[in-house]
Design an enzyme around this catalytic site. Structure first.
Site, PDB file in Angstrom:
ATOM      1  N   ASP A 173      -1.653  -4.308   1.343  1.00 42.24           N
ATOM      2  CA  ASP A 173      -0.432  -4.268   1.305  1.00 42.24           C
ATOM      3  C   ASP A 173       0.445  -5.111   2.311  1.00 42.24           C
ATOM      4  OD1 ASP A 173       2.390  -3.169  -0.043  1.00 42.24           O
ATOM      5  OD2 ASP A 173       2.244  -1.999   1.935  1.00 42.24           O
TER       6      ASP A 173
ATOM      7  N   ASP B 106      -0.346   1.853   3.493  1.00 39.55           N
ATOM      8  CA  ASP B 106       0.551   2.916   4.583  1.00 39.55           C
ATOM      9  C   ASP B 106       0.432   4.351   4.156  1.00 39.55           C
ATOM     10  OD1 ASP B 106       2.389   3.201   2.433  1.00 39.55           O
ATOM     11  OD2 ASP B 106       4.190   2.129   3.385  1.00 39.55           O
TER      12      ASP B 106
ATOM     13  N   ASP C 140       1.866   3.817  -1.213  1.00 43.00           N
ATOM     14  CA  ASP C 140       0.709   3.291  -1.890  1.00 43.00           C
ATOM     15  C   ASP C 140      -0.476   4.348  -2.270  1.00 43.00           C
ATOM     16  OD1 ASP C 140       1.583   0.725  -1.343  1.00 43.00           O
ATOM     17  OD2 ASP C 140       0.994   0.915   0.813  1.00 43.00           O
TER      18      ASP C 140
END
Length: 832
Positions: A512, A711, A715
């Site tokens: 991410d 994180d 997510d």
């Protein structure tokens, strides 16, 4: 509490506690209480809605399973809970299998895993702890519950040290008793002068009497544990390592006693004694266990080091002054004083004072971090020269350090998929060895040369002794203990031990962008002014205008001006121009800020900054412009900057042969610019949070096994969908439930470190298993005498005992090599 635990039945006058799920109101409480009251033997029932627990007073015999069924019949659930037990008396892999089997057979047990290295059982289900303990004791071992929240590492360490010292004493005593026996018997066989000396002084028969006395003491005192545990296990038809040693040494000793005191009962030519074999076997196996105990102590050093970081006493504000009180009495929101050189007692926020704090245990960065009022601090970190007061925001088991210790303990006690194969083999290994020993005995009796009985006895004992499966039981858990402990030191927490095995097979790492590759907050990255304008003056005016906005870009500009020490003037006539930008009057000057289309509407030519704008576009940044009093004054770019550690981390992942993919909600142009800058292989852009799961599936279909790095907050679904979910630790929130691995420092370099550690740990386990299985399996035929017909080679039971002890020590020594693991990346510093 009195029980018949094997049946889960509680006796009179005992209090039973049950967790209840699904209650939403007072009527639910009434229904649960009513259902429980109808169970035979139940007296008073009290159900608490807020704690979701039922307290049941037994006035007769109460079946716990009947209580659970009553709750479920009423439409509610008794959730499975996890109970940890300390199990004493296990010596080999077959012990592990038997304890697990006993626990899993209990009603209400969903799953049970037992770890030989940590000597713990982790049981999940609804069974009562007393029933679990009874099941373990019935299997021939001792157990007691572990209160994970109040686990005293020092007490556990002291107990281990006491055991090690006792082993050392037994070893020394056994050596003192066995050495004369060995010298008398083996010296007589190997050195003619010794034989003549014995014959001319005490005589061979007296020598045997002396050997009998010393060996009896050796077996009865330092060696008695083998018999007290081994024979009962054998009688339960559940033989373990102790059974092998007990049967082997008893056979050698018993045969020698008959030869010494009733030699007429033995066939001619078979009268001989093997006291030295029985005595020396005890010495060698005690030596192996002593070395094991010493090595096992070192496998848990990571936990000990973490535990030592916990403060014992804190300076707490009480009645207008600071008092020293035990750390376990510190309460949430207490005011604490931290003096120079002390460790921070709890997680909290500084309220007064300033200092530098060494946070290397969390971030891996050796440079102390400046802290002042409003800064957060983590318990266990080290204050430098300054002093400050703080407000506790997390205490006891909720602190970051406590969470880290708990995660490491859970990972160390977990069982990898590879262990399932080991368990299946070892459950049958000891019985198979005993059968092999009987077959060896029979074969030598039938086909062996004279004296057949002597050959049969020696080879059967050698088979029993050499095949003890200690090494098999230690092969996997010791590597896990050392590997996960080393991971904690590197800032990598394996929440689930399975991740250690799965991570090494990852083919692609999906990352991410925001907060993982980047800092996660926009900052002013570029600010250039046109000729004739002062940079500080323009930035101060622009920041003054943006101070009226809550947009992240506006906050970044204001923060940059504040960091440069610029004062923001008051403004008038602030207005937002829809789709264009903002404008206001600052210190008599009209300041207008917006995109290039806003400047063109104002009749301003932005080509002055064309080269800068083109560069910003290549970097994926969208430029803003500022005009002062109708003149183009400057160009501005705000972006979420890439972490300084990100490029080398991605390079390290490539060194490991992995593909790197970026999953982001950013527009494709910005994402591609960052990917090109960092050397990322694939980009999936403009993904909404709910679309990340599909992105993970897409990458898995393309490349194979995937690790997703996020994180841990937005997510969670993607972390759960990936084969291995890796969460970036944010502040003190390290217990990310959806992740398999947590990087405490938030440093992406932890990802290649974790993968490299996974490869090293699983490689270490494979080495251990090869040694344990191949070594033992290969030497069983040798011990049985397979080499005798060709080369005339027989394996003495003494050498068999030495070889067996060596196999366990080798496995432990090999696992301990992981303590020195360092990620081998040319440009990537270690994390921690």
């Amino acid at each position: 509490m009195n029980m018949h635990p094997d049946k889960g039945i509680q006796n009179i006058d005992s209090m039973i506690s049950l967790p209840i799920e699904g209650m939403t109101c007072a009527s639910c409480v009434g229904r649960v209480e009513g259902a429980l009251s109808k169970v035979p033997g139940v007296g008073k029932v009290s159900v608490n809605l807020s704690t979701e627990k039922a307290s049941i007073q037994a006035v007769g015999m109460v079946d716990r399973n009947a209580l659970i069924q009553a709750v479920e019949k009423a439409g509610y659930d008794v959730p499975a809970i996890t109970i940890e037990l300390s199990v004493q008396g296990m010596t080999c892999a077959s012990c592990v299998g038997r304890v697990e089997k006993a626990l899993k057979a209990l009603p209400g047990v969903v799953d049970a895993t037992v770890n030989l290295a940590t000597e713990r059982a982790t049981v999940r289900g609804t069974a009562d702890v007393s029933a679990l303990i009874f099941a373990v004791e019935k299997a021939g071992y001792d157990a007691k519950p572990i209160n994970a929240s109040n686990l005293d590492e020092e007490e556990a360490s002291l107990k281990k040290e006491t055991e090690r010292v006792q082993l050392q004493k037994n070893l020394l005593l056994a050596t003192v008793l066995a050495l004369p026996v060995f010298l008398l018997e083996m010296g007589s066989h190997m050195i003619p002068a010794v034989h003549e000396l014995i014959m001319n002084t005490i005589g061979m028969q007296n020598s045997w009497y002396f050997q009998f006395a010393l060996t009896t003491l050796a077996l009865a005192i330092p060696g008695r544990g083998f018999y007290l545990k081994g024979f009962p296990a054998l009688f339960r038809l559940a033989p373990d390592m102790n059974s092998l040693v007990a049967v082997g040494t008893a056979a050698a000793f018993g045969y020698s006693v008959v030869a010494t005191f009733a030699s007429d009962l033995l066939p001619e030519g078979t009268v001989n004694v093997y006291y030295e074999a029985a005595a020396v076997i005890v010495v060698l196996i005690l030596l192996g266990r002593f070395l094991e105990a010493s090595a096992k102590g070192r496998t848990s050093e990571a936990i000990k080091r973490l535990a030592k970081m916990q403060v014992k006493v804190a300076h707490v504000m009480r009645d207008g002054g600071f008092l020293d009180i035990p750390i376990n009495e510190v309460q949430l929101h207490d005011a604490l004083e931290v003096r120079p050189g002390e460790r921070v007692p709890a997680d909290g926020e500084i309220t007064n004072g300033k200092s530098f704090v060494d946070e290397s245990m969390i971030t891996g960065e050796p440079i102390p971090v400046e802290k002042s009022a409003g800064s957060t601090v983590v318990g266990g970190t080290v204050n430098q020269k300054g002093a400050f007061t703080m407000r506790a925001t997390a205490v006891g088991g909720q602190t970051m350090l406590a969470q880290i210790i708990r995660m490491v303990e859970q990972a160390q006690g977990s069982k990898l998929p590879i262990q399932a194969v080991v368990d299946k083999v070892t459950m049958w290994f000891v019985p198979a060895v005993m059968v092999a020993a009987l077959l060896a005995f029979a074969a030598w009796m039938i086909y062996g040369p004279s004296p057949a009985l002597t050959f049969a006895l020696i080879n059967a004992v050698a088979v029993l002794i050499i095949a003890c499966p200690c090494a098999m039981g230690l092969a996997t858990p010791t590597s896990i203990m050392v590997g996960t402990g080393r991971g904690a030191e590197l800032g990598v927490l394996f929440r689930k031990g399975e991740a250690l095995q799965l991570l090494k097979d990852a083919k692609v790492v999906a990352v991410d962008k925001t907060g993982t590759l980047t800092e996660g907050r926009p900052v002013l990255t570029d600010f250039e002014v046109a000729e004739g304008f002062d940079r500080s003056n323009v930035l101060a005016k622009v920041a003054a205008v943006e101070s009226r906005s809550e947009h992240p870009i506006a906050r970044a500009i204001v923060a940059a001006a504040t960091d440069e020490g610029l004062s923001l003037s008051s403004l008038i006539d602030f207005q937002s121009v829809t789709g264009m930008g903002v404008q206001a009057t600052v210190e008599g000057s009209i300041v207008e800020i917006g995109a290039d289309r806003f400047m063109r509407k104002l009749g301003l030519d932005v080509s002055t900054f064309a080269e800068t704008a083109e560069r910003l576009g290549r970097e994926g940044k969208s430029p803003l412009y500022a005009a002062v009093d109708g003149k183009l004054a400057g160009i501005i770019a705000v972006a979420d900057p890439v972490k300084t550690t990100t490029p080398v981390a991605i390079a390290a992942l490539h060194q490991l042969g992995l593909k790197v993919a970026m999953v982001t909600g950013d527009n494709t142009r910005t994402a591609q610019a960052i990917a090109q800058q960092l050397g990322i292989d694939e980009v999936i852009a403009e993904v909404m949070p709910e679309g990340k799961v599909e992105a993970v599936r897409q990458l898995k279909a393309t490349y194979g096994q995937i690790a997703f790095v996020g994180d841990g907050i937005n997510d969670a679904p993607a972390l759960a969908e990936a084969d291995v979910g890796i969460a970036i630790g944010t502040g003190t929130e390290v217990a990310v439930e959806s992740a398999d691995v947590v990087l405490v420092s938030g440093n992406l370099q932890g990802v290649p470190n974790a993968i490299a550690l996974s490869k090293a740990t699983i490689g270490n386990i494979h080495q251990n298993l090869f040694w344990a299985f191949a070594y033992n399996t290969a030497l069983i035929p040798v011990a049985a005498g397979a080499l005798y017909p060709v080369w005339g080679i027989l394996l003495s039971p003494i050498f068999a005992a030495g070889a067996m002890a060596l196999s366990s020590v080798f496995v432990l020594g090999n696992a301990l090599r992981l303590r020195g693991f360092q990620p081998q990346f040319s440009e990537v510093p270690s994390v921690g």
